[in-house]
Design a protein around this motif. Structure first.
Motif, PDB file in Angstrom:
ATOM      1  N   VAL A   1       0.757  -1.277   0.226  1.00 50.35           N
ATOM      2  CA  VAL A   1       0.157   0.215  -0.063  1.00 50.35           C
ATOM      3  C   VAL A   1       0.903   1.205  -0.107  1.00 50.35           C
ATOM      4  N   SER A   2       1.961   1.240   0.743  1.00 50.92           N
ATOM      5  CA  SER A   2       2.852   2.468   0.657  1.00 50.92           C
ATOM      6  C   SER A   2       3.388   2.725  -0.415  1.00 50.92           C
ATOM      7  N   LEU A   3       3.398   1.849  -1.483  1.00 49.94           N
ATOM      8  CA  LEU A   3       4.144   1.974  -3.051  1.00 49.94           C
ATOM      9  C   LEU A   3       3.020   2.320  -3.895  1.00 49.94           C
ATOM     10  N   LEU A   4       1.730   2.623  -3.405  1.00 47.43           N
ATOM     11  CA  LEU A   4       0.654   2.736  -4.462  1.00 47.43           C
ATOM     12  C   LEU A   4       0.308   4.241  -4.534  1.00 47.43           C
ATOM     13  N   ASP A   5       0.135   4.756  -5.545  1.00 47.11           N
ATOM     14  CA  ASP A   5      -0.856   6.060  -5.578  1.00 47.11           C
ATOM     15  C   ASP A   5      -2.136   5.965  -5.039  1.00 47.11           C
ATOM     16  N   GLU A   6      -2.717   7.148  -4.543  1.00 45.47           N
ATOM     17  CA  GLU A   6      -3.943   7.252  -4.123  1.00 45.47           C
ATOM     18  C   GLU A   6      -4.807   6.577  -4.781  1.00 45.47           C
ATOM     19  N   GLN A   7      -4.827   6.794  -6.226  1.00 43.33           N
ATOM     20  CA  GLN A   7      -5.930   6.317  -6.972  1.00 43.33           C
ATOM     21  C   GLN A   7      -4.924   5.308  -8.316  1.00 43.33           C
ATOM     22  N   SER A   8      -5.278   3.977  -8.150  1.00 50.25           N
ATOM     23  CA  SER A   8      -4.584   3.150  -9.345  1.00 50.25           C
ATOM     24  C   SER A   8      -5.306   2.409 -10.028  1.00 50.25           C
ATOM     25  N   THR A   9      -4.652   1.808 -11.039  1.00 54.85           N
ATOM     26  CA  THR A   9      -5.569   1.088 -12.024  1.00 54.85           C
ATOM     27  C   THR A   9      -4.569  -0.309 -12.485  1.00 54.85           C
ATOM     28  N   THR A  10      -5.247  -1.234 -12.715  1.00 55.53           N
ATOM     29  CA  THR A  10      -4.592  -2.498 -13.388  1.00 55.53           C
ATOM     30  C   THR A  10      -5.525  -3.155 -14.475  1.00 55.53           C
ATOM     31  N   ALA A  11      -4.933  -3.496 -15.226  1.00 55.78           N
ATOM     32  CA  ALA A  11      -5.587  -4.279 -16.418  1.00 55.78           C
ATOM     33  C   ALA A  11      -4.860  -5.561 -16.687  1.00 55.78           C
ATOM     34  N   GLY A  12      -5.618  -6.569 -17.016  1.00 56.76           N
ATOM     35  CA  GLY A  12      -5.207  -7.785 -17.238  1.00 56.76           C
ATOM     36  C   GLY A  12      -6.265  -8.921 -17.592  1.00 56.76           C
ATOM     37  N   ALA A  13      -6.203 -10.249 -17.643  1.00 56.13           N
ATOM     38  CA  ALA A  13      -6.968 -11.173 -18.089  1.00 56.13           C
ATOM     39  C   ALA A  13      -8.259 -10.989 -17.351  1.00 56.13           C
ATOM     40  N   ARG A  14      -8.208 -10.426 -16.213  1.00 49.24           N
ATOM     41  CA  ARG A  14      -9.712 -10.618 -15.379  1.00 49.24           C
ATOM     42  C   ARG A  14     -10.248  -9.322 -15.514  1.00 49.24           C
ATOM     43  N   GLY A  15      -9.701  -8.354 -16.368  1.00 47.92           N
ATOM     44  CA  GLY A  15     -10.347  -6.674 -16.721  1.00 47.92           C
ATOM     45  C   GLY A  15      -9.549  -5.873 -16.280  1.00 47.92           C
TER      46      GLY A  15
ATOM     47  N   LEU B   1      -9.374  -2.799 -13.155  1.00 53.23           N
ATOM     48  CA  LEU B   1      -9.745  -2.601 -11.924  1.00 53.23           C
ATOM     49  C   LEU B   1      -9.095  -1.215 -11.578  1.00 53.23           C
ATOM     50  N   TYR B   2      -9.904  -0.193 -10.780  1.00 53.39           N
ATOM     51  CA  TYR B   2      -9.630   0.690 -10.211  1.00 53.39           C
ATOM     52  C   TYR B   2      -9.614   0.900  -8.644  1.00 53.39           C
ATOM     53  N   PHE B   3      -8.619   1.218  -7.991  1.00 55.65           N
ATOM     54  CA  PHE B   3      -8.630   1.112  -6.629  1.00 55.65           C
ATOM     55  C   PHE B   3      -7.826   2.024  -5.864  1.00 55.65           C
ATOM     56  N   GLY B   4      -7.983   2.298  -4.635  1.00 51.54           N
ATOM     57  CA  GLY B   4      -7.332   3.196  -3.699  1.00 51.54           C
ATOM     58  C   GLY B   4      -6.462   2.301  -2.892  1.00 51.54           C
ATOM     59  N   PRO B   5      -5.552   2.670  -1.609  1.00 45.98           N
ATOM     60  CA  PRO B   5      -5.004   1.858  -0.962  1.00 45.98           C
ATOM     61  C   PRO B   5      -6.144   1.063  -0.104  1.00 45.98           C
TER      62      PRO B   5
ATOM     63  N   GLY C   1       5.512  14.420  -4.851  1.00 44.31           N
ATOM     64  CA  GLY C   1       6.234  14.777  -3.439  1.00 44.31           C
ATOM     65  C   GLY C   1       7.558  14.195  -3.162  1.00 44.31           C
ATOM     66  N   GLY C   2       8.072  14.123  -4.167  1.00 46.76           N
ATOM     67  CA  GLY C   2       9.669  13.186  -4.080  1.00 46.76           C
ATOM     68  C   GLY C   2       9.619  11.786  -3.781  1.00 46.76           C
ATOM     69  N   LYS C   3       8.339  11.256  -4.013  1.00 50.28           N
ATOM     70  CA  LYS C   3       8.353   9.690  -3.729  1.00 50.28           C
ATOM     71  C   LYS C   3       7.690   8.931  -4.923  1.00 50.28           C
ATOM     72  N   TRP C   4       8.187   7.959  -5.331  1.00 49.38           N
ATOM     73  CA  TRP C   4       7.767   7.072  -6.360  1.00 49.38           C
ATOM     74  C   TRP C   4       6.444   6.180  -5.971  1.00 49.38           C
TER      75      TRP C   4
END
Length: 131
Positions: A27-41, A43-47, A110-113
């Protein structure tokens, strides 16, 4: 200036956190709003949604290796990591292996990836008789 090695270290840290079931690190490596795309479709998600997904179900990564790594920096605060991932995992009590082609878009805020987007495509097996 950030290097390919630094971005790939973040990528490995995220995968290791999944393997270790260290949801807080993931969770500490994720943006406040993230997305993923793959074989299951798609998804949009936050932490909070990621944490719920990670803790549900019984699929667990048991090992992973990266190959053919590359990172491009279209602008200084955006990095796109692309690589081939061989992963072993358990699901429904059974061991599985697969090879995927993955990309992750990392954004410096903010200086963080942080990881903002991830895609994965299953590697196709060569048909019988293919060279």
């Amino acid at each position: 200036m950030t290097t390919q090695d630094e971005i790939m270290a973040l990528e490995r840290k995220f995968w290791q956190s999944m393997k270790d079931m260290d949801v807080d690190t993931a969770v500490s490596l994720l943006d406040e709003q993230s997305t993923t795309a793959g074989a299951r479709g798609i998804l949009y998600f936050g932490p909070a949604e990621y944490k719920a997904m990670a803790l549900s179900g019984d699929a667990r990564i048991t090992s992973f290796e990266f190959f053919d790594e590359g990172v491009i920096f279209p602008i200084p605060d955006v990095a796109i990591a692309s690589y081939k991932a061989k992963q072993s995992f358990t699901m429904d009590g059974k061991r599985h292996e697969m090879v995927m082609y993955d990309t992750t878009t990392w954004v410096r805020k903010g200086g963080k990836w942080v990881a903002s987007a991830h895609t994965e495509t299953p590697a196709q097996k060569d048909p019988p008789g293919a060279a």
